[in-house]
Motif scaffolding. Structure first.
Motif, PDB file in Angstrom:
ATOM      1  N   ARG A 236      -7.625  40.583  -3.759  1.00  0.00           N
ATOM      2  CA  ARG A 236      -8.312  40.478  -5.054  1.00  0.00           C
ATOM      3  C   ARG A 236      -8.293  41.812  -5.785  1.00  0.00           C
ATOM      4  O   ARG A 236      -8.107  41.861  -7.014  1.00  0.00           O
ATOM      5  CB  ARG A 236      -9.757  40.003  -4.828  1.00  0.00           C
TER       6      ARG A 236
ATOM      7  N   GLU B  97     -12.276  37.855   5.548  1.00  0.00           N
ATOM      8  CA  GLU B  97     -12.807  38.130   4.220  1.00  0.00           C
ATOM      9  C   GLU B  97     -12.211  39.410   3.641  1.00  0.00           C
ATOM     10  O   GLU B  97     -12.002  39.519   2.420  1.00  0.00           O
ATOM     11  CB  GLU B  97     -14.342  38.223   4.249  1.00  0.00           C
TER      12      GLU B  97
ATOM     13  N   GLY C 253     -15.431  36.856  -5.098  1.00  0.00           N
ATOM     14  CA  GLY C 253     -14.713  37.656  -6.090  1.00  0.00           C
ATOM     15  C   GLY C 253     -13.638  36.883  -6.821  1.00  0.00           C
ATOM     16  O   GLY C 253     -13.116  37.344  -7.841  1.00  0.00           O
TER      17      GLY C 253
ATOM     18  N   ALA D  52     -10.266  39.936   0.050  1.00  0.00           N
ATOM     19  CA  ALA D  52     -10.855  40.944  -0.837  1.00  0.00           C
ATOM     20  C   ALA D  52      -9.831  42.016  -1.196  1.00  0.00           C
ATOM     21  O   ALA D  52      -9.781  42.500  -2.337  1.00  0.00           O
ATOM     22  CB  ALA D  52     -12.075  41.582  -0.169  1.00  0.00           C
TER      23      ALA D  52
END
Length: 264
Positions: free
Chosen positions: A181, A174, A231, A178
């Motif tokens: 992102r 994850e 996200g 992230a």
């Protein structure tokens, strides 16, 4: 991180080489061939899934190119298989009447893969092979910025096909997505495929022998896969790979989920 040496050892199976074998390539070793045969015994449809995964990668590339994206990061690129990402993107851009060069950073932690990409992709194609581990996104992103390989202030497409399930929970899958992102501009795209926990217990049991090698898989639920993409705006949701492609396939022993998402 699981050490890179395990991933590139010739006497232990490696995910990139197994995929190469399943796709009919010759860049693999006995350990990879034996692993692939074990998988095929448990899941006879696995060659079809390998080709479907490849088709998803190319369709995700077209999808991004239709949105005008000309910059791509191919995480866990693996051995080159024609047609290449940059060729597919360029064709789509021409069809969309977008006159812009395509740039691709092809990332893999295997130096042999990197050498193959450098040897097979024509000079001036806009493809840059990078020797790096997807588990270290900060390093990849810093190199892209420092070497001005891509302009991260403009949208990019991050292709993460067939690799996240080789990242264990302790290695923070994850965090990988992230980090990307946070690094990319709004309008960027993300494409992933991931092994599902709906995979048959028989397949999981027969492939448990690959634990500790570059072919060890962590199976995750659809909710967990969605969580990895927190996200990102899913387009429209995580779904079965063969359903996403519209390819009829009997319930497979090995279940693969796929998704495309966009950064808002």
């Amino acid at each position: 991180m699981r050490g890179v040496p395990e991933g590139v050892s010739h006497d232990k199976p490696n995910s990139a080489r197994i995929m190469n074998y399943l796709l009919g390539g010759k860049d693999n070793f006995t350990a990879d061939q034996e692993a692939a045969r074990t998988m095929m015994e448990a899941a006879p449809e696995i060659r079809t899934l390998a080709w479907s995964s490849r088709q998803f990668l190319l369709e995700a590339t077209r999808c991004a190119a239709r949105a005008g994206i000309t910059q791509f990061v191919d995480l866990g690129a693996g051995y080159p298989i024609e047609p290449y990402v940059h060729e597919v993107a360029q064709r789509q851009l021409r069809a969309s009447r977008v006159a812009s060069p395509v740039r691709v950073v092809a990332v893999d932690y295997d130096p042999v893969v990197r050498a193959h990409i450098a040897a097979l992709v024509a000079p001036g194609s806009g493809v840059v092979p990078m020797l790096a581990d997807i588990r270290d996104p900060d390093r990849i992103i810093s190199t892209i910025r420092d070497d001005i390989l891509l302009d991260l202030s403009e949208p990019v497409a991050v292709l993460c096909v067939g690799v996240l399930h080789f990242v264990t929970d302790n290695e923070g899958p994850e965090t990988i997505l992230a980090t990307w992102r946070k690094a990319v501009a709004p309008g960027s795209y993300l494409a992933i495929t991931h092994a599902s926990d709906r995979t048959s217990g028989d397949f999981i049991a027969k492939t448990a022998q690959f634990a500790g090698t570059g072919a060890e898989v962590t199976y995750r639920s659809r909710d967990q896969i969605r969580g990895l993409m927190d996200g990102w705006c899913l387009l429209p949701d995580v779904t079965d790979l063969h359903e996403w492609l519209g390819v009829p396939l009997s319930p497979p022993a090995l279940c693969i989920d796929a998704a495309i998402a966009r950064a808002q």
